[in-house]
Scaffold this motif. Sequence first.
Motif, short mmCIF file in Angstrom:
data_model
loop_
_atom_site.label_atom_id
_atom_site.label_comp_id
_atom_site.label_asym_id
_atom_site.label_seq_id
_atom_site.Cartn_x
_atom_site.Cartn_y
_atom_site.Cartn_z
N HIS A 191 37.59 5.82 55.40
CA HIS A 191 38.78 5.42 56.58
C HIS A 191 39.14 6.61 57.45
O HIS A 191 40.11 6.43 58.18
N GLY A 192 38.59 7.84 57.37
CA GLY A 192 38.82 8.96 58.27
C GLY A 192 39.94 9.62 57.62
O GLY A 192 40.60 10.26 58.62
N ILE A 193 40.49 9.54 56.49
CA ILE A 193 41.48 10.28 56.03
C ILE A 193 41.39 11.41 55.21
O ILE A 193 40.45 11.61 54.20
N GLU A 194 42.03 12.55 55.61
CA GLU A 194 41.62 13.72 54.90
C GLU A 194 42.14 13.60 53.43
O GLU A 194 43.37 13.24 53.15
N VAL A 195 41.64 14.42 52.49
CA VAL A 195 42.05 14.34 51.17
C VAL A 195 41.50 15.41 50.38
O VAL A 195 40.43 16.06 50.57
N THR A 196 42.35 16.11 49.52
CA THR A 196 41.84 17.18 48.79
C THR A 196 41.94 16.78 47.15
O THR A 196 42.71 16.41 46.78
N VAL A 197 40.61 17.20 46.28
CA VAL A 197 40.76 16.84 44.98
C VAL A 197 40.69 18.08 44.28
O VAL A 197 39.70 19.28 44.50
N TYR A 198 41.51 18.30 43.16
CA TYR A 198 41.71 19.32 42.40
C TYR A 198 41.26 18.89 40.96
O TYR A 198 41.50 17.96 40.25
N ASP A 199 40.40 19.84 40.34
CA ASP A 199 40.02 19.57 39.01
C ASP A 199 40.07 20.81 38.01
O ASP A 199 39.59 22.12 38.86
N VAL A 220 49.07 22.57 35.88
CA VAL A 220 50.16 22.95 34.81
C VAL A 220 51.40 22.41 34.87
O VAL A 220 52.21 22.39 34.18
N ARG A 221 51.85 22.12 36.03
CA ARG A 221 53.19 21.68 36.25
C ARG A 221 53.30 20.84 37.58
O ARG A 221 52.77 21.06 38.53
N THR A 222 54.12 19.69 37.45
CA THR A 222 54.30 18.76 38.64
C THR A 222 55.78 18.75 38.88
O THR A 222 56.66 18.47 37.97
N THR A 223 56.37 18.82 40.26
CA THR A 223 57.74 18.58 40.41
C THR A 223 57.99 17.74 41.63
O THR A 223 57.23 17.82 42.67
N ARG A 224 58.95 16.75 41.45
CA ARG A 224 59.15 15.90 42.54
C ARG A 224 59.71 16.70 43.75
O ARG A 224 60.48 17.55 43.48
N LEU A 225 59.42 16.25 45.01
CA LEU A 225 59.94 16.85 46.38
C LEU A 225 60.80 15.61 46.68
O LEU A 225 60.56 14.93 47.28
N GLY A 226 62.22 15.99 46.71
CA GLY A 226 62.83 15.11 47.53
C GLY A 226 62.76 13.75 47.33
O GLY A 226 62.71 13.11 46.31
N HIS A 227 62.76 13.08 48.32
CA HIS A 227 62.60 11.36 48.44
C HIS A 227 60.97 10.81 48.19
O HIS A 227 61.00 9.82 47.80
N ALA A 228 60.19 11.62 48.43
CA ALA A 228 58.92 11.60 48.06
C ALA A 228 57.77 12.70 48.16
O ALA A 228 58.30 13.83 48.59
N GLY A 229 56.61 12.25 47.31
CA GLY A 229 55.74 13.67 47.12
C GLY A 229 56.34 14.56 46.10
O GLY A 229 57.13 14.33 45.41
N ALA A 230 55.23 15.32 45.98
CA ALA A 230 55.44 16.29 44.63
C ALA A 230 54.76 17.63 44.96
O ALA A 230 53.90 17.82 46.01
N ARG A 231 55.16 18.60 44.23
CA ARG A 231 54.64 20.01 44.24
C ARG A 231 53.70 20.25 42.82
O ARG A 231 54.12 19.86 41.71
N LEU A 232 52.57 20.65 43.22
CA LEU A 232 51.51 20.99 42.12
C LEU A 232 51.37 22.56 41.79
O LEU A 232 51.31 23.27 42.85
N GLU A 233 51.60 22.75 40.76
CA GLU A 233 51.24 24.15 40.32
C GLU A 233 49.94 24.56 39.35
O GLU A 233 50.21 23.43 38.30
N PHE A 234 49.32 25.13 39.52
CA PHE A 234 48.20 25.28 39.05
C PHE A 234 47.86 26.73 38.06
O PHE A 234 48.65 27.50 38.18
N ALA A 235 47.00 26.66 37.32
CA ALA A 235 47.11 27.76 36.11
C ALA A 235 46.76 29.20 36.90
O ALA A 235 47.22 30.15 36.34
N ASP A 236 45.96 29.43 37.92
CA ASP A 236 45.72 30.30 38.64
C ASP A 236 46.87 30.80 39.41
O ASP A 236 46.72 31.82 40.32
N GLY A 237 48.10 30.17 39.54
CA GLY A 237 49.26 30.46 40.35
C GLY A 237 49.36 29.91 41.56
O GLY A 237 50.21 29.76 42.37
N THR A 238 48.39 28.93 42.14
CA THR A 238 48.25 28.39 43.45
C THR A 238 49.23 27.17 43.17
O THR A 238 49.38 26.51 42.37
#
Length: 412
Positions: free
Chosen positions: A27-35, A130-148
Amino acid sequence: MTNDTPRICVVGAGPAGLTCARVLQGHGIEVTVYDADDSVGSRDPGGTLDLHADSGQIALEDAGLLDAFMARARPEGQAKTRRDHLGTVLAEFTPAPGDEAAPEIDRGRLRRLLFESLRPGTVRWGHRLVRTTRLGHAGARLEFADGTTVEADLVIGADGAWSKVRPLIGDATPRHLGVCFLDARFDDVDKRHPEVAELVGAGHLFSNDNDGRAVILQRNSDGVVRGYIAFRAAPDWHTGAEVDLTDRESIRSHLAREFGHWSTAMRTLIVRNDGDYVPRSFWALPAPLTWEHVPGVTLIGDAAHLMAPFGGHGANLAMLDGAELAHAVGRAVGPDPVATLDEAVAGYETDMFARSGELAVGSNDALVEFFATTDTPDLPPDHEQEHRDYLARAQAYREERARRTGERTEAH
């Protein structure tokens, strides 16, 4: 965020997450996959999958990969044999020539096919969430084991049974289904284990003793047979049985006792495997599972509807989830949107709940029945009719989707 520039992250590079990313890019939509894996082939992905015409194959068609799949698939792997614990054949199914209702493919080959279809750099390997946190009214912050850390307007949880994204939408957790198993394999089976090759045939062998013990083996590619030596037990069964799970002979001694009433030929399937046994168990989410929509977060695959493998619906639904969610996002993102992103994702969830709920209940019930103590053999369904049903449902699904898409276009 504008309607055409959402930051989209997928957590999990299994069949669901990779299919979703592939269709989003279509669809021409940008996306990033984390594993969390180090690479696409860094771990054993498991055995073989049958991809159904009414789900997994539709997802692959949407991804532009159906022909590539068929070139790698094994239609002959649809064959199935049901035996009792003495080796007596109870039922057999051999697919007819041209039957492609549910051909088999090794999980690793499917994963690589999907991964290699994505634009370079789409998948960020080595990112364990390792951790997910809601952001305001929509979306989230992802925290990974390497500190990213990463923030996204839409986080798609494709991270399986023990999803780290799922807690953002509810408190559902998997429950143990009362059955454990040991993953076993036979290499170069036709030469080194001809007796196993004969029993398994070209596809699948299902055998149980009507008292909670079973062997389920599957042909894979490259002369490999893999499968489950399964039994009713709690997850910590080995403790009470005084079995050392790191000691192959300790496990074999236990299995020889537990399956001692099976015939000599059938016990070959249990104690002659190559390599170590890998202990696993069956888990499932409450079914049918639904949740109140949470803006900026959703789930696909096992993260949304983990179920028993009986019926082979899990991976098929997972891939269809990924494709359908990507199409929904595509209708909301771009120069001519027909919905907001939040409306599109909520609509996907409603459709997914309806699609997966009944199948999850049926799959979990089928596992319980297969491992029940009974005087009546648990016989398989009519596979010929099952395959006709896959094809009929595939046609109906496409017709219904075309109708719904047309309605949305007209409404816009």
